[in-house]
Design an enzyme around this catalytic site. Structure first.
Site, PDB file in Angstrom:
ATOM      1  N   ALA A 140       0.853  -1.191   0.000  1.00 29.21           N
ATOM      2  CA  ALA A 140       0.000   0.000   0.000  1.00 29.21           C
ATOM      3  C   ALA A 140       0.887   1.239   0.000  1.00 29.21           C
ATOM      4  O   ALA A 140       1.873   1.307   0.734  1.00 29.21           O
ATOM      5  CB  ALA A 140      -0.919   0.014   1.222  1.00 29.21           C
ATOM      6  N   ALA A 141       0.530   2.193  -0.848  1.00 31.64           N
ATOM      7  CA  ALA A 141       1.278   3.448  -0.940  1.00 31.64           C
ATOM      8  C   ALA A 141       0.291   4.605  -0.887  1.00 31.64           C
ATOM      9  O   ALA A 141      -0.923   4.407  -0.751  1.00 31.64           O
ATOM     10  CB  ALA A 141       2.103   3.474  -2.226  1.00 31.64           C
ATOM     11  N   SER A 142       0.813   5.814  -0.995  1.00 31.85           N
ATOM     12  CA  SER A 142      -0.054   6.988  -0.858  1.00 31.85           C
ATOM     13  C   SER A 142      -1.010   7.134  -2.032  1.00 31.85           C
ATOM     14  O   SER A 142      -2.104   7.674  -1.884  1.00 31.85           O
ATOM     15  CB  SER A 142       0.797   8.253  -0.725  1.00 31.85           C
ATOM     16  OG  SER A 142       1.639   8.397  -1.849  1.00 31.85           O
ATOM     17  N   LEU A 143      -0.609   6.666  -3.222  1.00 31.76           N
ATOM     18  CA  LEU A 143      -1.470   6.812  -4.398  1.00 31.76           C
ATOM     19  C   LEU A 143      -2.418   5.639  -4.585  1.00 31.76           C
ATOM     20  O   LEU A 143      -3.469   5.784  -5.212  1.00 31.76           O
ATOM     21  CB  LEU A 143      -0.624   6.977  -5.662  1.00 31.76           C
ATOM     22  CG  LEU A 143       0.309   8.180  -5.712  1.00 31.76           C
ATOM     23  CD1 LEU A 143       0.949   8.289  -7.094  1.00 31.76           C
ATOM     24  CD2 LEU A 143      -0.424   9.473  -5.368  1.00 31.76           C
ATOM     25  N   GLY A 144      -2.073   4.474  -4.074  1.00 30.66           N
ATOM     26  CA  GLY A 144      -2.929   3.308  -4.269  1.00 30.66           C
ATOM     27  C   GLY A 144      -2.324   2.083  -3.622  1.00 30.66           C
ATOM     28  O   GLY A 144      -1.343   2.172  -2.868  1.00 30.66           O
ATOM     29  N   GLN A 145      -2.902   0.932  -3.928  1.00 30.75           N
ATOM     30  CA  GLN A 145      -2.404  -0.315  -3.360  1.00 30.75           C
ATOM     31  C   GLN A 145      -2.569  -1.441  -4.376  1.00 30.75           C
ATOM     32  O   GLN A 145      -3.325  -1.322  -5.342  1.00 30.75           O
ATOM     33  CB  GLN A 145      -3.117  -0.650  -2.052  1.00 30.75           C
ATOM     34  CG  GLN A 145      -4.628  -0.725  -2.125  1.00 30.75           C
ATOM     35  CD  GLN A 145      -5.272  -0.689  -0.748  1.00 30.75           C
ATOM     36  OE1 GLN A 145      -4.818   0.016   0.145  1.00 30.75           O
ATOM     37  NE2 GLN A 145      -6.332  -1.455  -0.582  1.00 30.75           N
ATOM     38  N   VAL A 146      -1.849  -2.554  -4.143  1.00 28.50           N
ATOM     39  CA  VAL A 146      -1.777  -3.646  -5.108  1.00 28.50           C
ATOM     40  C   VAL A 146      -2.346  -4.913  -4.475  1.00 28.50           C
ATOM     41  O   VAL A 146      -1.993  -5.269  -3.344  1.00 28.50           O
ATOM     42  CB  VAL A 146      -0.318  -3.893  -5.548  1.00 28.50           C
ATOM     43  CG1 VAL A 146      -0.254  -5.043  -6.544  1.00 28.50           C
ATOM     44  CG2 VAL A 146       0.269  -2.633  -6.156  1.00 28.50           C
ATOM     45  N   LYS A 160      -3.830  -2.976  -9.429  1.00 30.13           N
ATOM     46  CA  LYS A 160      -3.542  -1.713  -8.753  1.00 30.13           C
ATOM     47  C   LYS A 160      -4.842  -0.919  -8.642  1.00 30.13           C
ATOM     48  O   LYS A 160      -5.537  -0.713  -9.654  1.00 30.13           O
ATOM     49  CB  LYS A 160      -2.507  -0.901  -9.521  1.00 30.13           C
ATOM     50  CG  LYS A 160      -1.111  -1.483  -9.509  1.00 30.13           C
ATOM     51  CD  LYS A 160      -0.116  -0.557 -10.190  1.00 30.13           C
ATOM     52  CE  LYS A 160       0.071   0.729  -9.422  1.00 30.13           C
ATOM     53  NZ  LYS A 160       1.164   1.553  -9.994  1.00 30.13           N
ATOM     54  N   ASP A 295      12.200   6.175 -11.988  1.00 27.59           N
ATOM     55  CA  ASP A 295      12.266   5.879 -10.552  1.00 27.59           C
ATOM     56  C   ASP A 295      12.748   4.441 -10.332  1.00 27.59           C
ATOM     57  O   ASP A 295      12.018   3.603  -9.812  1.00 27.59           O
ATOM     58  CB  ASP A 295      10.889   6.083  -9.926  1.00 27.59           C
ATOM     59  CG  ASP A 295      10.929   6.095  -8.402  1.00 27.59           C
ATOM     60  OD1 ASP A 295      12.027   6.316  -7.848  1.00 27.59           O
ATOM     61  OD2 ASP A 295       9.895   5.879  -7.765  1.00 27.59           O
TER      62      ASP A 295
END
Length: 561
Positions: A140-146, A160, A295
């Site tokens: 999970a990240a700030s923009l979304g999750q997998v 995603k 990145d």
């Protein structure tokens, strides 16, 4: 240590946002930051006096506070911080170093929201689209999750899903940031020589592209096509039937994280070879395709059991246009020839350097860098050291490196760090040497025709200069007609005359003041104000002494050869 989050530790994790609340939160941070910058320059704010060590320690503490505040402010500022971590030409080294540690691992959002977004975007329930779907995310990240899932046809995939309300949050935050950017652009000190509005527009473009999952899918397809002939690079396939701006379904390609060294060795993979493959893959992206992963940190690169590199996350990509690559070639030739003038000219054409009235200091800085770095063997140089020194020279100079340039430098530095982790003897510049030599020779220079190539290059340079001379003369005459050319002439005789005229004017002023004081003193003495008359007379005597010294100095100017 990374900041630990709990479910209610951040206010931005919601579907709807208060514009007023965001305005207060963001501007509170800005004013606290400006206040801390003001204190940095005040000696009395340092216990025991201001020293360089104390200033560095305070900037480092401020950088940690900035990183933690960006995490609290949410996705917009996490991504902006990550972008700023590439701009060592704009921010102090302590800020850049701390922002480069900015990780956006945050708690996952609720499964109900995942189901709602998939239903809204794809028009069907999860049970209709997928044979199985794990509602517990892999990451999970700030923009979304997998999430791990399986299609009804049996393919293993990952899905995603974007965080709810993210577009609304970006819209509110970027509008507030625009006002902050205008403030910095109009600031008499911070705005001078900096295109803050241009940087803001670039950040907006990158952020909007990164939250468009359809754009990420197109990037993944392009990246996979560019490496279709290389079996040592793998890229997940996109399942477009299960894709939308907020949902992206990708082929499940598991692998060993490239920074898990023990696991790589246990799988029988050669770490030295993997380090070289990583550098080779990136050089191919830059030099052959002009389309590169912006990145490439260890979380976005894995290794398959067969030893192939697996790339993930194509939301942030860089692209070098053919025209830009041609101008970069001119920069490379200037660097190879240690020609500071040519490098400066090419950087201006690239838009990486803002032309000023006096380019002398910038040209001397560039020449200094060329003289110091190009004497070292190519293989012994470090990307990180070169980029650090380049940014140190560019800091507070009229350099304005494009985002593509900073992405390339950051990616090179990151890959060099990954390579050294895999192989302590790894040197990125050594791997890059064959590619660099191919660029410098344009692919057709051999040891037997070095002299011919050099003569051809010089002849071409002379012919270009000759053909370009009429155009340059016409350009200069046009500027002269418009009054854009300034001619500064210094004459010793003129300087002496100007000094004498200034001295004569000052002497006249002193004489008038002395006369007025003497008349006033006389009037005061006649009317019985002896004390005031004495004060006026004393001032007149002091000014008279000053006048005599001025006259003697004027006489010396007259006798000077």
């Amino acid at each position: 240590m990374e900041k630990a989050y709990k479910n209610k530790a951040y206010r931005w994790n919601r579907i709807k946002y208060s514009r007023r609340r965001r305005f207060i939160d963001i501007w509170t941070f800005v004013w606290l930051f400006l206040g801390s910058l003001w204190l940095n320059s005040k000696p009395w704010s340092y216990a025991g006096g201001m020293t360089e060590e104390k200033q560095v320690a305070r900037r480092r503490a401020q950088a940690i506070w900035i990183r933690e505040t960006f995490l609290d402010l949410g996705p917009t500022f996490i991504k902006v911080g990550q972008l700023f971590s590439t701009r060592a030409d704009l921010f102090p080294a302590e800020y850049v170093e701390e922002l480069s540690k900015l990780q956006d691992r945050v708690p996952a959002f609720e499964p109900e929201k995942v189901e709602a977004i998939i239903l809204e975007d794809l028009g069907k329930n999860i049970s209709e689209l997928y044979r199985s779907f794990d509602l517990t995310p892999l990451a999970a990240a700030s923009l979304g999750q997998v999430h791990r899932a399986q299609l009804n046809s049996g393919e293993e995939v990952v899905v995603k899903v974007q965080r709810p309300g993210l577009r609304q949050l970006f819209t509110i935050d970027l509008e507030i940031l625009k006002g902050i950017t205008r403030y910095f652009q109009n600031h008499p000190d911070w705005g001078r020589g900096r295109d803050w509005m241009g940087i803001y527009e670039e950040c907006c473009r990158i952020l909007w592209e990164e939250i468009d999952y359809l754009n990420e899918g197109r990037n993944a397809d392009t990246f996979r096509r560019n490496f279709r002939t290389e079996d040592w690079v793998k890229v997940p396939r996109v399942y477009w039937r299960y894709a939308s701006p907020r949902v992206l379904t990708l082929e499940y390609l598991p692998g060993i994280k490239i920074s898990h060294y023990e696991a790589l060795e246990a799988a029988g993979l050669e770490r030295r070879l993997l380090a070289q493959l990583g550098a080779k893959a990136y050089l191919m992206q830059i030099l052959n395709n002009g389309f590169f992963h912006a990145d490439p940190h260890p979380g976005n690169i894995a290794v398959s059991p067969e030893g192939a590199l697996i790339f993930y996350d194509f939301g942030m990509m860089g692209q070098i246009q053919p025209l830009t690559r041609e101008k970069l070639m001119d920069t490379f030739f200037g660097i190879a020839q240690k020609d500071g003038d040519r490098v400066v000219k090419s950087l201006i054409e690239l838009g990486a350097l803002a032309p000023t009235e006096d380019m002398g200091p910038v040209r001397r800085s560039v020449q200094y860098m060329l003289d110091n770095f190009m004497d070292q063997p190519f293989e012994t140089q470090s990307v990180a050291e070169i980029s650090d020194d380049l940014y140190e020279i560019a800091y507070n100079q009229p350099f304005r490196f494009p985002a593509t340039f900073t992405f390339v430098m950051r990616a090179f530095s990151t890959l060099e760090g990954v390579g050294k982790g895999l192989d302590p003897e790894f040197n990125f510049m050594e791997v890059a040497k064959p590619y660099a030599m191919q660029i410098m020779s344009n692919g057709n220079t051999s040891p037997g025709n070095d002299i011919i190539s050099e003569l051809s290059r010089q002849a071409a340079q002379v012919s270009n200069t000759a053909f370009g001379l009429p155009r340059r003369l016409e350009y200069t005459l046009d500027k002269l007609e418009r009054g854009d050319i300034r001619v500064r002439v210094r004459s010793t005789e003129t300087d002496r005359l100007l000094r004498r005229l200034t001295g004569v004017n000052m002497g006249t002023n002193y004489a008038v003041i002395i006369a007025a004081l003497l008349v006033s003193a006389t009037v005061l003495l006649v009317n019985g104000y002896a004390l005031l008359a004495g004060v006026g007379l004393a001032i007149a005597i002091v000014l008279g002494i000053v006048l005599i010294r001025l006259i003697r100095r004027l006489n010396r100017y007259e006798r000077m050869p």
